[in-house]
Design an enzyme around this catalytic site. Structure first.
Site, PDB file in Angstrom:
ATOM      1  N   GLU A  49     -38.911   5.530  -2.530  1.00 38.40           N
ATOM      2  CA  GLU A  49     -40.474   5.053  -0.809  1.00 38.40           C
ATOM      3  C   GLU A  49     -40.715   6.333  -1.035  1.00 38.40           C
ATOM      4  O   GLU A  49     -42.317   5.913  -0.869  1.00 38.40           O
ATOM      5  CB  GLU A  49     -39.718   5.016   0.806  1.00 38.40           C
ATOM      6  CG  GLU A  49     -38.061   3.635   0.298  1.00 38.40           C
ATOM      7  CD  GLU A  49     -38.818   2.558   0.127  1.00 38.40           C
ATOM      8  OE1 GLU A  49     -40.811   2.188   0.787  1.00 38.40           O
ATOM      9  OE2 GLU A  49     -38.316   1.144  -0.204  1.00 38.40           O
ATOM     10  N   ASN A  53     -45.207   5.304  -1.625  1.00 40.62           N
ATOM     11  CA  ASN A  53     -46.751   5.558  -0.662  1.00 40.62           C
ATOM     12  C   ASN A  53     -47.236   6.707  -1.685  1.00 40.62           C
ATOM     13  O   ASN A  53     -48.050   6.105  -1.443  1.00 40.62           O
ATOM     14  CB  ASN A  53     -45.729   6.125   0.095  1.00 40.62           C
ATOM     15  CG  ASN A  53     -44.766   5.834   1.363  1.00 40.62           C
ATOM     16  OD1 ASN A  53     -44.832   4.591   1.095  1.00 40.62           O
ATOM     17  ND2 ASN A  53     -44.568   5.867   2.134  1.00 40.62           N
ATOM     18  N   ARG A 107     -46.688  -4.716   1.845  1.00 42.41           N
ATOM     19  CA  ARG A 107     -46.062  -4.344   1.830  1.00 42.41           C
ATOM     20  C   ARG A 107     -44.912  -4.023   3.836  1.00 42.41           C
ATOM     21  O   ARG A 107     -45.531  -4.823   4.117  1.00 42.41           O
ATOM     22  CB  ARG A 107     -46.833  -3.497   1.761  1.00 42.41           C
ATOM     23  CG  ARG A 107     -47.585  -2.597   0.535  1.00 42.41           C
ATOM     24  CD  ARG A 107     -46.813  -2.566  -0.166  1.00 42.41           C
ATOM     25  NE  ARG A 107     -45.926  -1.593  -0.582  1.00 42.41           N
ATOM     26  CZ  ARG A 107     -45.238  -1.020  -1.887  1.00 42.41           C
ATOM     27  NH1 ARG A 107     -44.733  -2.017  -2.457  1.00 42.41           N
ATOM     28  NH2 ARG A 107     -43.711  -0.656  -1.592  1.00 42.41           N
TER      29      ARG A 107
END
Length: 144
Positions: A49, A53, A107
């Site tokens: 994650e 990002n 997303r």
């Protein structure tokens, strides 16, 4: 005697394919602490994650680099993921479940929620135009 520590730093291009590299690198590096499969999965998810990002939101498909540092200190894993991308204007808003700045990419907006769920501590620093630093910590000590 100093506490048992071990560190690694890897720097990689901001390409989606390198998210798998980051996951495997952290999992391999942490095996010396003999983590459970669930702990390995948690670490890999949180790293995934954070790195995603940086790549998707920090650089928005532009070329850049991601720096991932991993430090084992006793039975605690410290992971830092840094980018020099566009930064986050409102960190608290970015941490809200389902909030995403890239809905066109489907997303989920759950990145920070997942990091916080799978790690013991998550800290985020960001400056618009300069990038973002995510520091995560997980204790792998066994209850006796």
């Amino acid at each position: 005697m100093m506490e048992n520590t071990n560190e690694m730093t890897i720097i990689f291009d901001s390409r989606p394919v390198n998210e798998a590299l980051a996951r495997v690198a952290v999992a391999s590096f942490c095996t010396q602490l003999n983590p459970t499969l669930e702990e390995i999965s948690d670490l890999k998810t949180a790293v995934s994650e954070a790195v995603t990002n940086a790549i998707i939101h920090g650089y928005e498909e532009k070329e850049g680099t991601v720096v991932m540092q991993c430090c084992l200190s006793g039975s605690t894993v410290h992971i830092t993921v840094k980018d020099s991308g566009k930064g986050i204007a409102d960190i608290e808003r970015a941490k809200e479940p389902f909030f995403t700045t890239r809905p066109e990419l489907e997303r989920s907006g759950m990145g920070f929620s997942f990091m916080e769920a799978f790690m013991d501590e998550v800290e985020v620093w960001s400056k618009v135009g300069e990038g973002t630093v995510i520091k995560m910590k997980k204790n792998l000590v066994r209850e006796s």
